[in-house]
Design a protein around this motif. Structure first.
Motif, PDB file in Angstrom:
ATOM      1  N   THR A 563       0.867  -1.189   0.000  1.00 49.26           N
ATOM      2  CA  THR A 563       0.000   0.000   0.000  1.00 49.26           C
ATOM      3  C   THR A 563       0.903   1.239   0.000  1.00 49.26           C
ATOM      4  O   THR A 563       1.112   1.864   1.046  1.00 49.26           O
ATOM      5  CB  THR A 563      -0.915   0.014   1.237  1.00 49.26           C
ATOM      6  OG1 THR A 563      -0.098  -0.117   2.418  1.00 49.26           O
ATOM      7  CG2 THR A 563      -1.905  -1.137   1.189  1.00 49.26           C
ATOM      8  N   PHE A 582       0.194  -5.205  -4.899  1.00 48.88           N
ATOM      9  CA  PHE A 582      -0.718  -4.273  -4.246  1.00 48.88           C
ATOM     10  C   PHE A 582      -1.873  -5.013  -3.569  1.00 48.88           C
ATOM     11  O   PHE A 582      -2.457  -5.944  -4.133  1.00 48.88           O
ATOM     12  CB  PHE A 582      -1.274  -3.287  -5.273  1.00 48.88           C
ATOM     13  CG  PHE A 582      -0.214  -2.457  -5.929  1.00 48.88           C
ATOM     14  CD1 PHE A 582       0.487  -1.512  -5.204  1.00 48.88           C
ATOM     15  CD2 PHE A 582       0.103  -2.619  -7.269  1.00 48.88           C
ATOM     16  CE1 PHE A 582       1.465  -0.736  -5.797  1.00 48.88           C
ATOM     17  CE2 PHE A 582       1.087  -1.853  -7.876  1.00 48.88           C
ATOM     18  CZ  PHE A 582       1.770  -0.902  -7.131  1.00 48.88           C
ATOM     19  N   CYS A 584      -5.477  -4.523  -2.620  1.00 45.72           N
ATOM     20  CA  CYS A 584      -6.546  -3.627  -3.061  1.00 45.72           C
ATOM     21  C   CYS A 584      -7.671  -3.581  -2.038  1.00 45.72           C
ATOM     22  O   CYS A 584      -8.773  -4.104  -2.252  1.00 45.72           O
ATOM     23  CB  CYS A 584      -7.058  -4.061  -4.435  1.00 45.72           C
ATOM     24  SG  CYS A 584      -5.813  -3.861  -5.731  1.00 45.72           S
ATOM     25  N   GLU A 585      -7.392  -2.957  -0.896  1.00 47.34           N
ATOM     26  CA  GLU A 585      -8.400  -2.672   0.112  1.00 47.34           C
ATOM     27  C   GLU A 585      -8.446  -1.171   0.300  1.00 47.34           C
ATOM     28  O   GLU A 585      -7.756  -0.417  -0.394  1.00 47.34           O
ATOM     29  CB  GLU A 585      -8.061  -3.413   1.402  1.00 47.34           C
ATOM     30  CG  GLU A 585      -8.136  -4.931   1.241  1.00 47.34           C
ATOM     31  CD  GLU A 585      -7.876  -5.671   2.542  1.00 47.34           C
ATOM     32  OE1 GLU A 585      -7.265  -5.069   3.456  1.00 47.34           O
ATOM     33  OE2 GLU A 585      -8.295  -6.848   2.650  1.00 47.34           O
ATOM     34  N   GLU A 587      -7.262   0.814   2.316  1.00 53.35           N
ATOM     35  CA  GLU A 587      -6.011   1.507   2.616  1.00 53.35           C
ATOM     36  C   GLU A 587      -5.307   1.977   1.348  1.00 53.35           C
ATOM     37  O   GLU A 587      -4.483   2.880   1.385  1.00 53.35           O
ATOM     38  CB  GLU A 587      -5.075   0.586   3.412  1.00 53.35           C
ATOM     39  CG  GLU A 587      -5.505   0.328   4.840  1.00 53.35           C
ATOM     40  CD  GLU A 587      -6.567  -0.751   4.939  1.00 53.35           C
ATOM     41  OE1 GLU A 587      -7.008  -1.243   3.878  1.00 53.35           O
ATOM     42  OE2 GLU A 587      -6.972  -1.089   6.071  1.00 53.35           O
ATOM     43  N   LEU A 588      -5.619   1.342   0.205  1.00 55.98           N
ATOM     44  CA  LEU A 588      -4.977   1.698  -1.063  1.00 55.98           C
ATOM     45  C   LEU A 588      -5.776   2.748  -1.836  1.00 55.98           C
ATOM     46  O   LEU A 588      -5.364   3.165  -2.913  1.00 55.98           O
ATOM     47  CB  LEU A 588      -4.809   0.434  -1.918  1.00 55.98           C
ATOM     48  CG  LEU A 588      -3.835   0.497  -3.099  1.00 55.98           C
ATOM     49  CD1 LEU A 588      -2.408   0.680  -2.621  1.00 55.98           C
ATOM     50  CD2 LEU A 588      -3.941  -0.759  -3.959  1.00 55.98           C
ATOM     51  N   CYS A 611      -3.738  -5.898  -8.794  1.00 55.89           N
ATOM     52  CA  CYS A 611      -3.935  -6.335  -7.414  1.00 55.89           C
ATOM     53  C   CYS A 611      -3.409  -7.762  -7.239  1.00 55.89           C
ATOM     54  O   CYS A 611      -3.508  -8.589  -8.136  1.00 55.89           O
ATOM     55  CB  CYS A 611      -5.415  -6.311  -7.041  1.00 55.89           C
ATOM     56  SG  CYS A 611      -6.224  -4.711  -7.258  1.00 55.89           S
ATOM     57  N   THR A 627     -13.087   2.825  -5.695  1.00 59.38           N
ATOM     58  CA  THR A 627     -12.836   3.190  -4.295  1.00 59.38           C
ATOM     59  C   THR A 627     -14.117   3.633  -3.592  1.00 59.38           C
ATOM     60  O   THR A 627     -14.055   4.174  -2.488  1.00 59.38           O
ATOM     61  CB  THR A 627     -11.798   4.324  -4.218  1.00 59.38           C
ATOM     62  OG1 THR A 627     -12.288   5.470  -4.943  1.00 59.38           O
ATOM     63  CG2 THR A 627     -10.476   3.874  -4.817  1.00 59.38           C
TER      64      THR A 627
END
Length: 859
Positions: A563, A582, A584-585, A587-588, A611, A627
């Motif tokens: 991240t 990466f 991909c949650e 936080e990213l 991801c 997002t």
């Protein structure tokens, strides 16, 4: 050097123009018709400048085949899939044609006037067309006053009897007759070319002079009164004798570059049937002003004495890809003007001080891909004009010196240490693919004045004694340290100042170094750094302060960034973040938003930024990840913080209570018992009357009586204190004197509710105690209940217990108690023991015996 300067760092990408036009179509300047199954010339605009018609089925070209194309300059009509017929004045409607390509056709008929009315034609390609001698004899090229280059290679030409019209081709500069079948060329055949200056003339791969006997007295000099910038007579199978005769024949004809590559001169390694060239081989070239001589790809084994003495004006000598193993003394004598010497890909093993004698002007020596393992100290010191020395891909394990020249190539050797080069003043040093391990060598090399480029890729840098202090280097601009093991040195805390003082460094390669950390401030002195390559490492995080402030280009691809913080890349102009891992949650989400809005140039395609987690988004491009919904995380931040504080306080209290209880557990237990008695009005519990005479039979060694009395009896037996609750049986008091000891043991075992065995070292040595233990086990089997309680006293190990047959079976299947080592645990232990004595056991199967909780307390 170009192999090391890869795309990305220090390069501004400029898009090269490419043809956007697809096949079988045209625009106003170019018409492209490759593989379009055409049988005739298609209609094209009169503005067309390039017409490409190769790879079709056009059979015939006549004067009416082309419309009038005044602007056309390039016509490709080669590689037709059918035989081609070219009629009279076939290209007259193309008055400004410059280049005509008919190569790789099977020309069945070519009219002698096929190329007439082409006043501006400068290049004619007729290679691999099956043409015979007639194309030269019958004046096919007359009136081509602008013709500069004529390619007749790979045809069926057997004789060079040139038509007199060649004399009129005043613009002709290049003729290629290679790969034909021309066995001999004499002066009379090339007479129409006399007086001309040709930049290129090729007779390569014709078996010239090698398959026929030549009377040079009659044949004479084929190049008389000509000036040839390059004469290519390679791949003709020439021996030393043929080369000597030819050199003598062309004596006086000016030939600036003579290409004799792919010859068979030389004995080769291990053979002596063919001679190596000697002093007389090239003597006939003394007046030919040869500047460049190519003798590569042969079998020369020894460079003999004064071999090139006649070539006074020679500047470039190419001896690559021979079998040279020996350089005779003064082999290069007379080459006072030689500037470039290529000895690469030979069999040299040692270099001696005398090998390069007679080369006062040599500036470049190429010795790569030999087997050089030893070099004498003064081999290159006398070469005052030497600028570049290439010793790559040899077998040097040590080198006692590095010559003080501008460019040094030492890559691909076996160097593990470097010599003292305090007087070295090189601008470029290449030491890649060696075995250098100690980073102290870096501190040493950084002290070389005027050094601009240092290549140390593919070594083994992994440790550092830091015996040298960093010194300021104001000249070094490019440093290549990729494919080493810097992580091993940096994780040991050493050499973090390796780049200190490199204030002018602009490009730094640290790729493939197994880096999972960047030491704090390791780049702090690199104030001029513009490009940094960290590709293919193991970095999981980058902080804004980790990178130099003026950095513009960063390659961080193929790492393990999960991240990343977009602020790290905000000041860059170009970055490569492809092929990372990466997550991909939410936080990213900040990074994903930056990725879609940034003006920073990103290398690679969007599909390469993907991801790795979660599985539902595996290999999905970050550009496709939404997002939405991640803003809810902001609303939960305060709640998460509160929960964090609550959890932290609870954890601290729990740990504090645990610490207090652990440290003062004896006092805590006493307080607990007092509180229990106060709350529940607790009194000493009487045992329930039953069929047993005693509550427990206490079995122990007589040698332990004093300890048992103070530890157990005083706290448990009712005859010792009214506060105690148990009627205990033990040998010293309750066994009938004079009675058989076995009978006493049996009576005690069967008349007691529980049997408590205090197993100590004395117990294990006492046969009566072990006998009592066996009777207790028999009682357990008879009652189908767990009436035996074992208390291990002292530091007895499991192994010591299992050495005794009666105890082994119990220890393997059931748990036992252990007397505490800490005195504050004695009260708690006795309380637990009392509970086990009072506990009534129901009859059960052997496999379901109750498990006792093991007590093992240590200080």
């Amino acid at each position: 050097m170009g192999d090391h300067l890869e795309l990305l760092l220090g390069v501004v990408l400029v898009a090269n123009p490419v043809f956007a036009i697809s096949s079988c179509s045209f625009d106003h300047l170019m018409a492209l018709y490759h593989f379009c199954n055409l049988t005739q010339v298609p209609p094209v605009p009169n503005t067309t400048r390039s017409l490409l018609l190769s790879f079709n089925y056009i059979r015939t070209v006549t004067a009416s085949s082309f419309p009038f194309l005044e602007q056309l300059q390039l016509l490709e009509l080669g590689a037709q899939f059918t035989p081609l017929t070219i009629d009279k004045e076939a290209f007259r409607n193309l008055p400004n044609l410059r280049i005509l390509d008919l190569g790789k056709n099977q020309i069945d008929f070519l009219h002698p006037d096929a190329f007439q009315r082409l006043p501006h034609l400068s290049e004619l390609r007729l290679f691999s067309c099956g043409l015979s001698d007639a194309v030269l004899k019958d004046g096919y090229f007359r009136n081509l006053e602008s013709l500069t280059r004529l390619d007749l290679s790979i045809n069926q030409i057997h004789s060079l009897s040139l038509h007199p019209s060649f004399q009129e081709l005043n613009s002709l500069k290049s003729i290629d007759f290679s790969l034909n079948h021309i066995p001999i060329v004499c002066e009379s055949e090339l007479k129409p070319l006399q007086g001309k200056m040709l930049s290129f003339f090729s007779l390569a791969a014709n078996n010239l002079y090698s398959t026929v006997s030549v009377d040079w007295g009659k044949c004479m000099n084929p190049f008389r009164n000509m000036v040839l910038e390059t004469l290519d007579i390679s791949s003709n199978g020439w021996t030393v004798e043929i080369t000597r005769n030819f050199s003598n024949a062309i004596n006086g004809s000016e030939t600036l570059s003579l290409v004799l590559a792919h010859h068979i001169m030389g004995s080769g390694f291990g053979f002596h049937n063919i001679k190596d060239p000697d002093q007389s081989t090239f003597a006939g070239l003394a007046r030919s002003s040869v500047i460049h001589l190519d003798l590569s790809h042969g079998f020369i084994f020894s460079l003999n004495f004064h071999l090139f003495e006649a070539l006074k004006e020679l500047k470039v000598l190419d001896l690559a890809h021979n079998k040279i193993n020996k350089i005779a003394k003064e082999a290069f004598f007379g080459l006072n003007n030689l500037q470039v010497l290529n000895l690469s890909s030979n069999l040299l093993g040692e270099l001696y001080n005398s090998d390069f004698y007679g080369l006062p002007m040599v500036a470049y020596i190429d010795l790569q891909k030999n087997h050089i393992g030893i070099i004498q100290d003064k081999t290159f010191r006398s070469l005052e004009k030497l600028i570049t020395l290439d010793l790559r891909d040899n077998a040097l394990k040590t080198i006692s010196f590095i010559p003080s020249i501008r460019d040094i190539f030492l890559g691909g050797n076996k160097l593990a240490t470097l010599p003292d080069t305090s007087d070295l003043t090189a601008n470029f040093i290449q030491l890649s693919e060696n075995r250098l391990e100690n980073l102290d060598n870096l501190y040493f090399l950084f002290q070389v004045p005027h050094l601009q480029i240092l290549i140390l890729s593919q070594n083994r840098f992994s440790y550092c004694y830091q015996s040298h202090t960093p010194s300021e280097n104001l000249s070094l601009e490019r440093l290549f340290l990729g494919e080493n093991m810097l992580q091993l040195a940096w994780e040991a805390g050493s050499c973090w100042d390796v780049f200190k003082g490199l204030s002018h460094l602009q490009i730094l390669y640290l790729n493939n170094n197994y880096l999972n950390i960047l030491p704090p401030g390791v780049f702090s002195d690199l104030t001029a750094l513009k490009g940094l390559n960290l590709r293919s490492n193991r970095l999981t995080v980058l902080h804004p302060g980790d990178l130099p402030a003026n950095l513009e280009i960063l390659d961080i691809s193929r790492n393990q960034l999960l991240t990343p913080d977009p602020n790290v890349f905000a000041s860059l102009t170009t970055v490569d973040i492809t092929h990372n891992k990466f997550i991909c949650e939410c936080e990213l989400s900040t990074f994903i938003n930056w990725l879609n809005q940034t003006n920073v140039t990103l290398f690679g395609s969007p599909a390469d930024i993907y991801c790795m987690y979660p599985d539902s988004l595996f290999m999905v491009s970050l550009y496709s990840v939404s997002t939405e919904g991640c803003d809810e995380e902001e609303a939960l931040k305060s709640l998460k913080f509160s929960l964090f504080i609550l959890f932290t306080v609870t954890l601290i209290l729990f740990l504090l209570v645990t610490l207090i209880v652990t440290k003062f557990r004896g006092v805590c237990f006493i307080c607990y018992k007092k509180a229990q008695r106060l709350v529940f009005k607790d009194h000493p519990q009487e045992t329930d009357p039953d069929m047993y005479k005693y509550d427990a039979y206490l079995c122990f060694s007589c040698k332990d009586f004093e300890w048992v009395q103070s530890a157990f009896l005083k706290h448990l037996d009712i005859q010792y204190s009214d506060q105690n609750r148990f009627n205990l049986c033990f040998e010293e008091r309750d066994f009938v004197p004079g009675e058989n000891h076995i009978v006493n043991i049996q009576a005690a075992v069967w008349s007691s509710r529980k049997i408590v065995c205090l197993v100590s070292r004395h117990f294990l040595r006492d046969g009566w105690c072990l006998e009592a233990f066996s009777y207790a086990q028999s009682r357990c089997l008879s009652d189908l209940s767990s009436v035996l309680i074992v208390v291990v006293v002292g530091s007895l190990s499991q192994y010591q217990l299992m050495r005794h047959q009666p105890i082994r079976g119990f220890v393997q299947k059931q748990q036992y108690l252990r007397w505490p080592e800490d005195l504050q645990d004695v009260g708690w232990f006795l309380n637990k023991l009392s509970q086990h004595i009072l506990k009534k056991e129901k009859g059960k199967k052997k496999d379901n015996v109750i498990q006792l909780q093991t007590i093992a307390k240590t200080c």
